[in-house]
Design a protein around this motif. Sequence first.
Motif, PDB file in Angstrom:
ATOM      1  N   PRO A 189      54.783  49.180  -9.928  1.00 49.40           N
ATOM      2  CA  PRO A 189      54.478  50.377  -9.146  1.00 49.40           C
ATOM      3  C   PRO A 189      54.667  51.688  -9.901  1.00 49.40           C
ATOM      4  N   ARG A 190      55.470  51.698 -10.976  1.00 50.61           N
ATOM      5  CA  ARG A 190      55.782  52.955 -11.665  1.00 50.61           C
ATOM      6  C   ARG A 190      55.169  53.063 -13.058  1.00 50.61           C
ATOM      7  N   VAL A 191      54.531  52.004 -13.522  1.00 50.61           N
ATOM      8  CA  VAL A 191      53.867  52.037 -14.831  1.00 50.61           C
ATOM      9  C   VAL A 191      52.394  51.713 -14.624  1.00 50.61           C
ATOM     10  N   ASP A 192      51.515  52.656 -14.953  1.00 49.84           N
ATOM     11  CA  ASP A 192      50.083  52.455 -14.766  1.00 49.84           C
ATOM     12  C   ASP A 192      49.457  51.627 -15.884  1.00 49.84           C
ATOM     13  N   GLY A 193      49.966  51.789 -17.091  1.00 53.24           N
ATOM     14  CA  GLY A 193      49.322  51.093 -18.196  1.00 53.24           C
ATOM     15  C   GLY A 193      50.180  51.070 -19.446  1.00 53.24           C
ATOM     16  N   LEU A 194      49.817  50.180 -20.335  1.00 49.72           N
ATOM     17  CA  LEU A 194      50.513  50.017 -21.608  1.00 49.72           C
ATOM     18  C   LEU A 194      49.480  49.548 -22.623  1.00 49.72           C
ATOM     19  N   ALA A 195      49.538  50.084 -23.814  1.00 50.00           N
ATOM     20  CA  ALA A 195      48.714  49.599 -24.919  1.00 50.00           C
ATOM     21  C   ALA A 195      49.638  49.232 -26.070  1.00 50.00           C
ATOM     22  N   ALA A 196      49.348  48.126 -26.731  1.00 48.40           N
ATOM     23  CA  ALA A 196      50.191  47.681 -27.839  1.00 48.40           C
ATOM     24  C   ALA A 196      49.446  46.643 -28.656  1.00 48.40           C
ATOM     25  N   ARG A 197      50.065  46.220 -29.728  1.00 48.49           N
ATOM     26  CA  ARG A 197      49.588  45.092 -30.519  1.00 48.49           C
ATOM     27  C   ARG A 197      50.654  44.008 -30.483  1.00 48.49           C
ATOM     28  N   VAL A 198      50.217  42.777 -30.363  1.00 53.23           N
ATOM     29  CA  VAL A 198      51.147  41.651 -30.454  1.00 53.23           C
ATOM     30  C   VAL A 198      51.084  41.122 -31.883  1.00 53.23           C
ATOM     31  N   GLU A 199      52.209  41.194 -32.546  1.00 53.35           N
ATOM     32  CA  GLU A 199      52.312  40.693 -33.918  1.00 53.35           C
ATOM     33  C   GLU A 199      52.838  39.262 -33.885  1.00 53.35           C
ATOM     34  N   ARG A 200      52.236  38.382 -34.684  1.00 47.93           N
ATOM     35  CA  ARG A 200      52.714  37.002 -34.792  1.00 47.93           C
ATOM     36  C   ARG A 200      52.501  36.525 -36.209  1.00 47.93           C
ATOM     37  N   ASP A 201      53.424  35.732 -36.693  1.00 51.34           N
ATOM     38  CA  ASP A 201      53.405  35.288 -38.081  1.00 51.34           C
ATOM     39  C   ASP A 201      52.118  34.538 -38.403  1.00 51.34           C
ATOM     40  N   GLY A 202      51.490  34.908 -39.516  1.00 47.74           N
ATOM     41  CA  GLY A 202      50.330  34.176 -40.000  1.00 47.74           C
ATOM     42  C   GLY A 202      49.034  34.450 -39.269  1.00 47.74           C
ATOM     43  N   HIS A 203      49.010  35.424 -38.372  1.00 49.13           N
ATOM     44  CA  HIS A 203      47.802  35.725 -37.608  1.00 49.13           C
ATOM     45  C   HIS A 203      47.580  37.237 -37.563  1.00 49.13           C
ATOM     46  N   PRO A 204      46.317  37.646 -37.379  1.00 48.75           N
ATOM     47  CA  PRO A 204      46.073  39.076 -37.204  1.00 48.75           C
ATOM     48  C   PRO A 204      46.699  39.560 -35.894  1.00 48.75           C
ATOM     49  N   PRO A 205      47.026  40.835 -35.790  1.00 50.57           N
ATOM     50  CA  PRO A 205      47.583  41.351 -34.541  1.00 50.57           C
ATOM     51  C   PRO A 205      46.578  41.245 -33.392  1.00 50.57           C
ATOM     52  N   VAL A 206      47.092  41.052 -32.189  1.00 53.44           N
ATOM     53  CA  VAL A 206      46.255  40.940 -30.996  1.00 53.44           C
ATOM     54  C   VAL A 206      46.440  42.209 -30.168  1.00 53.44           C
ATOM     55  N   PRO A 207      45.374  42.992 -29.952  1.00 52.50           N
ATOM     56  CA  PRO A 207      45.519  44.199 -29.127  1.00 52.50           C
ATOM     57  C   PRO A 207      45.601  43.830 -27.658  1.00 52.50           C
ATOM     58  N   ILE A 208      46.467  44.501 -26.924  1.00 55.96           N
ATOM     59  CA  ILE A 208      46.609  44.213 -25.501  1.00 55.96           C
ATOM     60  C   ILE A 208      46.660  45.511 -24.708  1.00 55.96           C
ATOM     61  N   ILE A 209      46.241  45.412 -23.455  1.00 60.62           N
ATOM     62  CA  ILE A 209      46.391  46.505 -22.494  1.00 60.62           C
ATOM     63  C   ILE A 209      46.970  45.912 -21.225  1.00 60.62           C
ATOM     64  N   MET A 210      48.037  46.521 -20.711  1.00 54.24           N
ATOM     65  CA  MET A 210      48.613  46.122 -19.435  1.00 54.24           C
ATOM     66  C   MET A 210      48.197  47.126 -18.374  1.00 54.24           C
ATOM     67  N   ILE A 211      47.815  46.625 -17.176  1.00 55.34           N
ATOM     68  CA  ILE A 211      47.513  47.497 -16.057  1.00 55.34           C
ATOM     69  C   ILE A 211      48.345  47.076 -14.847  1.00 55.34           C
ATOM     70  N   ALA A 212      48.536  47.995 -13.916  1.00 56.08           N
ATOM     71  CA  ALA A 212      49.316  47.721 -12.706  1.00 56.08           C
ATOM     72  C   ALA A 212      48.457  46.933 -11.722  1.00 56.08           C
ATOM     73  N   LYS A 213      48.931  45.768 -11.345  1.00 60.37           N
ATOM     74  CA  LYS A 213      48.142  44.834 -10.540  1.00 60.37           C
ATOM     75  C   LYS A 213      47.721  45.400  -9.184  1.00 60.37           C
ATOM     76  N   GLY A 214      48.607  46.107  -8.507  1.00 60.18           N
ATOM     77  CA  GLY A 214      48.306  46.536  -7.149  1.00 60.18           C
ATOM     78  C   GLY A 214      47.574  47.858  -7.039  1.00 60.18           C
ATOM     79  N   ALA A 215      47.302  48.515  -8.157  1.00 55.00           N
ATOM     80  CA  ALA A 215      46.644  49.824  -8.113  1.00 55.00           C
ATOM     81  C   ALA A 215      45.195  49.679  -7.649  1.00 55.00           C
ATOM     82  N   TRP A 216      44.671  50.716  -7.017  1.00 51.21           N
ATOM     83  CA  TRP A 216      43.266  50.701  -6.636  1.00 51.21           C
ATOM     84  C   TRP A 216      42.421  50.761  -7.908  1.00 51.21           C
ATOM     85  N   SER A 217      41.213  50.243  -7.849  1.00 53.94           N
ATOM     86  CA  SER A 217      40.458  49.972  -9.075  1.00 53.94           C
ATOM     87  C   SER A 217      40.039  51.220  -9.833  1.00 53.94           C
TER      88      SER A 217
END
Length: 353
Positions: free
Chosen positions: A168-196
Amino acid sequence: MIGRRLKSARTAAGLSLRALADAMDRKVSAQAIGKYERDEDMPRSSVLSALAQALDVEIDYLLGDGDLQLEGVEFRKAASTSRKEVAAIEARTLAFIERYLLVEEMLRLPTLHWAPPSSPAFKIVSVEQADDAADALRHEWDLGGDPVPKLAELLEEHGIKIVSVDSPRVDGLAARVERDGHPPVPIIMIAKGAWSERKRFSLAHELAHLVLDVADGIDAEKVANRFAGAFLVPGEVLRQEIGQRRKEISLGELRVLKRRYGVSLQALTYRCKDLEIINRSLYRDLFDLYDRYGWRSEPYEEPEAFEPEREEPMRFRRLCFRALSEGLIGEPRAAELLGMTVRGLEEELDAVA
């Protein structure tokens, strides 16, 4: 050792060490759990089972050897959001992404390649340049000037993982997921209950953080907001729709544009101000009107709001059902991956059938 995963799962659950010990009926003390998290000790099997049950995760998750980390995290959140809330969101996001990558691996699907744009248009030295960057990305992705009907799906097609979290208090997040031996994976988090409309703006805002190289001294949040408006409603198209300059504009006209582009009345008003289609006096008058109607207060919902499901990411869900259909996982595992009960999964499968 289970330290990192145990702490992440506890943080995601919003539990202190003492609260987790209580949830386990004091099978072990808070101090013992702290030792597990610091990898100073390893729980016996009965304690491991109790930990997994209290945290609502699989034992296999706690024992897993994956080592994912979030890097370059950018939040769109209320200023009063606590560190604890932020940590919980990050932990839930990481846990989801791990499940996502696991299902892709089960299906032998390569993680969609993310190719960040490299045009000079994405090097930002002024807020106004965000418009050019948005136009350049639309051109690169062959979108033309048309509205984007499903932004979450579009971003996943281009290799960005979308995470939907109750927040309810965080609308979004952008980041990269780092993992050994693989390129980074870009991600975006959104608030599930927000109107579209709000989800769409958050998705475009966080996309800006992934694709733009903002110079030092430039307000990155203002740039991201400007980019989001421009990506969702291109300037040239908006001017064709309502004209180069307007002394007055009605709510009815804005509501038609809202339905067409899937953005809020407030975002449209900002966009018209940014493009100097309306002057500051009319801009203030419109926002005074929105204040009187209560649209600028929680839950920020305007008339004709699009249902939250319109911008829910669906790719992970589809992959889970595919893995189930192909016999790679059973119903209990599918339900756990999807965060639902086996009964709920069965009811959904029956409804589909």
